[in-house]
Design a protein around this motif. Sequence first.
Motif, PDB file in Angstrom:
ATOM      1  N   LEU A  55     -46.826  33.740 -44.449  1.00 22.04           N
ATOM      2  CA  LEU A  55     -45.369  33.796 -44.325  1.00 22.04           C
ATOM      3  C   LEU A  55     -44.953  33.024 -43.089  1.00 22.04           C
ATOM      4  O   LEU A  55     -45.484  33.243 -41.994  1.00 22.04           O
ATOM      5  CB  LEU A  55     -44.906  35.253 -44.204  1.00 22.04           C
ATOM      6  N   LEU A  83     -40.734  43.134 -39.453  1.00 21.22           N
ATOM      7  CA  LEU A  83     -41.482  43.367 -40.699  1.00 21.22           C
ATOM      8  C   LEU A  83     -42.587  42.339 -40.897  1.00 21.22           C
ATOM      9  O   LEU A  83     -43.739  42.696 -41.171  1.00 21.22           O
ATOM     10  CB  LEU A  83     -40.522  43.334 -41.894  1.00 21.22           C
ATOM     11  N   ALA A 135     -41.685  39.579 -48.253  1.00 16.48           N
ATOM     12  CA  ALA A 135     -42.761  40.542 -47.996  1.00 16.48           C
ATOM     13  C   ALA A 135     -43.344  41.124 -49.280  1.00 16.48           C
ATOM     14  O   ALA A 135     -44.487  41.610 -49.276  1.00 16.48           O
ATOM     15  CB  ALA A 135     -42.236  41.669 -47.102  1.00 16.48           C
ATOM     16  N   THR A 138     -45.024  40.097 -42.681  1.00 17.47           N
ATOM     17  CA  THR A 138     -45.578  40.252 -44.033  1.00 17.47           C
ATOM     18  C   THR A 138     -45.490  41.686 -44.523  1.00 17.47           C
ATOM     19  O   THR A 138     -45.665  41.945 -45.708  1.00 17.47           O
ATOM     20  CB  THR A 138     -47.052  39.819 -44.066  1.00 17.47           C
ATOM     21  N   GLY A 139     -45.234  42.617 -43.613  1.00 18.45           N
ATOM     22  CA  GLY A 139     -45.212  44.023 -43.987  1.00 18.45           C
ATOM     23  C   GLY A 139     -46.572  44.688 -43.905  1.00 18.45           C
ATOM     24  O   GLY A 139     -46.693  45.891 -44.161  1.00 18.45           O
ATOM     25  N   GLU A 171     -35.901  44.773 -39.972  1.00 17.49           N
ATOM     26  CA  GLU A 171     -36.117  43.329 -40.074  1.00 17.49           C
ATOM     27  C   GLU A 171     -34.770  42.627 -40.106  1.00 17.49           C
ATOM     28  O   GLU A 171     -33.893  42.977 -40.886  1.00 17.49           O
ATOM     29  CB  GLU A 171     -36.916  42.981 -41.325  1.00 17.49           C
TER      30      GLU A 171
END
Length: 866
Positions: A472, A511, A541, A513-514, A532
């Motif tokens: 990401l 956040l 995500a 990629t979570g 986020e």
Amino acid sequence: MTEAGGARHRAALLLMVASGFAGLGYQVVWTQQCALWLGHESASVLAVVAAFFGGIALGALWLGPGIERSERPVRWYAACELGIALWSMLLMAGMSPASDWLLARIGTQPAPLWQWAWAFSGTFLLLLPATVAMGATLPAMERVMSGAGARSIAAFYAANTSGAVLGVLGTAFWLVPQLGLTRTAAVCVALNLLCALAALVIFPARSPLAADRPDATGAAASQGRALLWRLAFTGLLGIGYEVLVVRVLSQVAEDTVYTFAMLLAVYLVGTALGAAAYARWRDRVSDAQALGDKLLTLLAMACLLGTASLWASEGLQAWLRAAWGGGMGAAVAAEGVIALAAFGLPTCAMGVLFSHLSARASAEGIGFGRSLGVNTLGAAAAAPLFGVLLTPVLGPKWVLVLIALGYLALTARRAWRTSWVWAPALTAIALAVLTPPLAFVDVPEGGRIVAYRDGIMAAVSVVEDADGVARLRINNRQQEGSSATLLVDGRQALLPVLLHPAPHKALFLGLGTGVTSGAAAEDPSLQVDTVELLPEVIDAAQHFWRVFDRAGPNPRQTILAADARRFVRATDQRYDVIVSDNFQPARSGSGALYTVEHFRAVKARLAPDGLFCQWLPLHQLDIATLRSIVQSFLIAYPKGVAVLASNSLETPVVGLLGHPDEAQDAGRFDPTRLRQRLSANGFPRSPAAFGITDEFALLGNVIAGPEALRRFAADAPANTDDLPVVAYAAPRITYAPDTAPRDRLAVLMRSVSVAPAEVLAAQTDPAWARRMAAYWQARQRFIEVGQGVRPSGDVQDMLSQVREPLLSVLRLSPDFRPAYEPLVGMAAALARVDVDAARALLTELNSIQPAWPEAGQVLQRISVPR
């Protein structure tokens, strides 16, 4: 012009330079101050730009007619400069409480319409008295000099814009880093006061009304209205072009405070040069109306050429940085060159066109204040129209093409009978149809773009490589993690969560990629809130849910679309654990998440026994900036300690842990409770899978206690809202890294230490404390050993480098698994080529640590006859 008149004319130009310096100095200061409550620097830029132009428009339109009719315009000028100074002084004291009030109106998780309505209207009203006065200074000075027969609109405009260039560069590169925001504003206040006093001393009290101001009637009035419409729409399109180019180049440049300053300076330089050129050559104009059409056509083509340069900007910047030999100066200069390619021709044409339209309006009996007012009124609408509404829907390329076509639409109908209008029109169509989107995404060989979305504040992409690993990125520069980093990202959640004895509610700021907050949400006893800022990141995500074998979001995790800093200040929730992501400190606005004020705001959101963990990307930080962040953290959390997220040498991540309780024993850890916490955890994937096998592995990540951190920070300046040290220092390592991350980690490890008495609870068994101290020594030695290792695919070569050093680490602490496990793995590989050497190594490991079964199991396996 007489000698005295010439001297006054030069004095007027100097005052315009000083006034322009102050005006753009305020803009830089207020942009950063407003970002603290708006939540993101790009949002602040849009809001402050709109507020500036809106206020200037009102000032020019409201005060301009009175200035035109006045025989004492010097008093108007002095009053405006004085008004700017007085309101700016009030803002120096009142910006913080006003920001708190506006933040409370916006709330923790506002709807987009509500948020942007308050962003634009709140900023507009907050700055209004000063910006209204700014809008009248240029018309007032132009009126002052009209009595001396020097109605040179273009010259005064060029001087004012030149001062603005100096204001941007001087403020960003010198004043704010050295003095801070409030003192920089004070310098600008002093300039305004000096301008007011100098004007009253230098210029005569009376300026006779000019005789060349006929009342426009009939055809002339119609012509005047047409000119005003052109001025309004050219203001709209010109600032729209600026907003879009800055937005696109943020994906190519480093997106720091210096990036924005350089882009704005180049934009203003071009405008000033254009106005200065018109001031010199205006007397040669024969057909003013035809020239206006030609300038509009030229500007349309210039914008198309500037847009075309954007596709080459990435390669050009890389080539220039390599050719100039690196260094921060070369990197910033390269950003200036790509800005020049995009802004140079268009802004010069804009300066000429504005000067020409203003001069024509003046000839038609329209005062300069009115011309300036309608132009800046159009400019005020550009940020919300182009930045907020159109770009997320159409994308930057189509909006830039529409801006060029907009200039062509302002030409007279007769101009469309000529080829020089159709040439840019056809070029615009070709650019729109034949070129790819203005999206910069680095795709590795064999990889693909999984998702891409242009948002209001950033472009967000998910890219998958040939091995299926997804990454990401924000604006193609800032990597927020990948699907292959569960171990490291998960540890950044588990370490603080497991160090708390019994957390039930956790807050994660950021956040990405979570994966980090998602790892915490795997605990069935924990409710996780994740904040986020970018909605595009929240959407992206979902491509990383597969890391947890999920097809949908975790029901125990609530993702809130909000700014982290604003959420912490506005919410009334209390949390057992708060974890703040390792935000790239050099990126625009991120430095505000490392200030004393923010750390204190987080502290107010902790439950009485809560724990705050601030992760810091040492691979993106130099030591001096790290020291400032540590200093800031210790002001809020005097008992703070430092931990390592992992033993990585290439991407080291440091964590700062703090508790709200500042009592003597606050923040100390009880090994017995930690042992119970580990044995009773409900994670479906054991903490051992993340390298957290026991209480030694959990507490072994501590690298510094409070006293060591205080010595490390020493006299480093604290990063505060008013003195944003990080925002101006962190870009150095981004532009021109002078050390490797492993070297910075080595410096840190040599600079800090940890004593059991600082970290462990008073009732800790002394024998256990000695084992813990040995573990910390072993970890220190382990990192030192890693500094000199040359990676190799030959197991014998690797063992020749690490065998004895790692065995010495284990002898220091038999509890130190990070040295044990790689030796077991290498021994198993060595058995394929040298069984005796493998057996000897495994026997040695067994003798040092007989409690762990892995070495014995491998030894038994390779000893079985085949």
